[in-house]
Design a protein around this motif. Sequence first.
Motif, PDB file in Angstrom:
ATOM      1  N   PHE A 147     -44.594  24.566  35.377  1.00  0.00           N
ATOM      2  CA  PHE A 147     -45.107  25.689  34.598  1.00  0.00           C
ATOM      3  C   PHE A 147     -45.337  25.271  33.155  1.00  0.00           C
ATOM      4  CE2 PHE A 147     -42.439  28.072  37.811  1.00  0.00           C
ATOM      5  CZ  PHE A 147     -43.523  28.502  38.562  1.00  0.00           C
ATOM      6  N   VAL A 148     -46.373  25.835  32.560  1.00  0.00           N
ATOM      7  CA  VAL A 148     -46.698  25.597  31.154  1.00  0.00           C
ATOM      8  C   VAL A 148     -46.545  26.930  30.431  1.00  0.00           C
ATOM      9  CG1 VAL A 148     -48.436  24.798  29.513  1.00  0.00           C
ATOM     10  CG2 VAL A 148     -48.291  23.751  31.789  1.00  0.00           C
ATOM     11  N   ASP A 149     -45.465  27.075  29.686  1.00  0.00           N
ATOM     12  CA  ASP A 149     -45.177  28.320  28.972  1.00  0.00           C
ATOM     13  C   ASP A 149     -45.702  28.179  27.549  1.00  0.00           C
ATOM     14  OD1 ASP A 149     -44.191  30.652  27.914  1.00  0.00           O
ATOM     15  OD2 ASP A 149     -42.159  30.404  28.704  1.00  0.00           O
ATOM     16  N   SER A 150     -46.840  28.785  27.283  1.00  0.00           N
ATOM     17  CA  SER A 150     -47.547  28.562  26.027  1.00  0.00           C
ATOM     18  C   SER A 150     -47.178  29.543  24.923  1.00  0.00           C
ATOM     19  CB  SER A 150     -49.064  28.631  26.266  1.00  0.00           C
ATOM     20  OG  SER A 150     -49.435  29.919  26.744  1.00  0.00           O
ATOM     21  N   HIS A 151     -46.133  30.349  25.120  1.00  0.00           N
ATOM     22  CA  HIS A 151     -45.745  31.310  24.079  1.00  0.00           C
ATOM     23  C   HIS A 151     -44.256  31.620  24.205  1.00  0.00           C
ATOM     24  CE1 HIS A 151     -46.891  35.146  21.650  1.00  0.00           C
ATOM     25  NE2 HIS A 151     -45.565  35.085  21.703  1.00  0.00           N
ATOM     26  N   VAL A 193     -57.474  33.250  31.726  1.00  0.00           N
ATOM     27  CA  VAL A 193     -56.207  33.956  31.549  1.00  0.00           C
ATOM     28  C   VAL A 193     -55.041  33.001  31.754  1.00  0.00           C
ATOM     29  CG1 VAL A 193     -54.708  35.753  32.524  1.00  0.00           C
ATOM     30  CG2 VAL A 193     -57.145  36.212  32.180  1.00  0.00           C
ATOM     31  N   ALA A 194     -54.072  33.078  30.862  1.00  0.00           N
ATOM     32  CA  ALA A 194     -52.807  32.354  31.006  1.00  0.00           C
ATOM     33  C   ALA A 194     -51.667  33.363  31.073  1.00  0.00           C
ATOM     34  CB  ALA A 194     -52.591  31.402  29.839  1.00  0.00           C
ATOM     35  N   LEU A 195     -50.579  32.951  31.652  1.00  0.00           N
ATOM     36  CA  LEU A 195     -49.338  33.726  31.639  1.00  0.00           C
ATOM     37  C   LEU A 195     -48.289  32.955  30.859  1.00  0.00           C
ATOM     38  CD1 LEU A 195     -49.049  34.875  35.365  1.00  0.00           C
ATOM     39  CD2 LEU A 195     -49.636  36.329  33.408  1.00  0.00           C
ATOM     40  N   ALA A 196     -47.482  33.662  30.070  1.00  0.00           N
ATOM     41  CA  ALA A 196     -46.381  33.037  29.333  1.00  0.00           C
ATOM     42  C   ALA A 196     -45.239  34.027  29.236  1.00  0.00           C
ATOM     43  CB  ALA A 196     -46.851  32.594  27.947  1.00  0.00           C
ATOM     44  N   SER A 197     -44.064  33.521  28.876  1.00  0.00           N
ATOM     45  CA  SER A 197     -42.860  34.370  28.907  1.00  0.00           C
ATOM     46  C   SER A 197     -42.646  35.187  27.649  1.00  0.00           C
ATOM     47  CB  SER A 197     -41.621  33.503  29.147  1.00  0.00           C
ATOM     48  OG  SER A 197     -41.324  32.733  27.986  1.00  0.00           O
TER      49      SER A 197
END
Length: 418
Positions: A96-100, A326-330
């Motif tokens: 996973f790449v969590d960008s935020h 679209v990206a998803l982040a935590s």
Amino acid sequence: MTATLITNIGELTTNAAADGDPLGTLHDAAVLIVGDRIAWVGPASAAHAAAALHRESASRGRERGNDPASRPPVEPSREEGFEVVDAGGRAVIPGFVDSHTHLVFGGERADEFEARMTGTPYAAGGIRRTVAATRAASDDELRARLRGFVAELHAQGTTTFEIKTGYGLTVADEERLARLAAEVTPEVTFLGAHVVPAEYGERREEYVDLVCDAMLHACAPHSRWIDVFCERGAFTPKESRRILAAGVAHGLAPRVHGNQLGPGEGARLAVELGAASVDHCTYLTDADVAALAGSSTVATLLPGVEFSTRQPYPDARRLIDAGVTVALASDCNPGSSFTSSMPLMIALAVREMGMTPAEAVWAATAGGAQALRRDDVGALAPGMRADLVMLDAPTRVHLAYRPGVPLVHTVWTGGAAA
């Protein structure tokens, strides 16, 4: 150089689009890792021949001082020179790449969460409580807590992550947050424009001057990005534009917090300035969506915030159907989304935001990589970083199908299993 062959993969998500499948799904597959890179991806039936080819190429390269592009495969010795991992039919996906995230902070705000669950609306002003707690914490305290969060991310399959400053809001405190974040990730974002700190009261212009000058000078050496909270209760579009322009002049690339608490100019400002990402995107007009669709700016959605604040979820279906990336982040932070779980983001995106499981997994991996403008992570193909996750499940769909269940079996980061 270490080498690992992962074979007998039931479902492999490569994110290398093929035959109309953007996730490049392979069944009964294998992955060869050499050093910290993916060396080969393909059917399990060809895995040992591929491993032998790479072993022979490496051997001949050492003997002759070159690395031949192609050699005919030889009958391999199954174990010689390679660690062989039998996936047992499990699914494998990119890390996973969590960008935020906002992972460097002191204190916590559980009482605010409890109040929201009884009807108190979310407001950005709670950030100032974390600022006070962060300023009071020592470097060693912040460092220890940060490393705990990083371990938490890795255990849940996150192999690349961004960290923002924004809980110091003095030159010295913002600098140390950027410096501490840089110890664990190259993806550091200077967010001095999080809120105006209490001591500046009505002196907003003075604080903006500070962010654009001394604070930026101190933080830029540790940072790759600059961000601004362009929102009511935080910074105006005019202030945001000035701050982002100052960051760009210092060599930082722009990102934007925008359109979280209501309609605003954040998304269009991000597009105007060529920002890599605009994050939140809860309240978007048709003009905002059209602008994003015609740009390279990623819409990063943070469903943990809506889960924690009881705000409306963003409409991912609307964005995807319009052609927006679209990206998803935590958005892991102590106030509005105190979770580091990307699997939870996937489950929420599928249940609440109109995404299919495949779209959500892509957004949490390749989408996050695009939001960070990284071309070495978020997919599994030769030459990419060997960041991958084996799930204790036969398919990636289980990430949404079995929410809350710890499905991560093994994580490889840069070719090393943890």
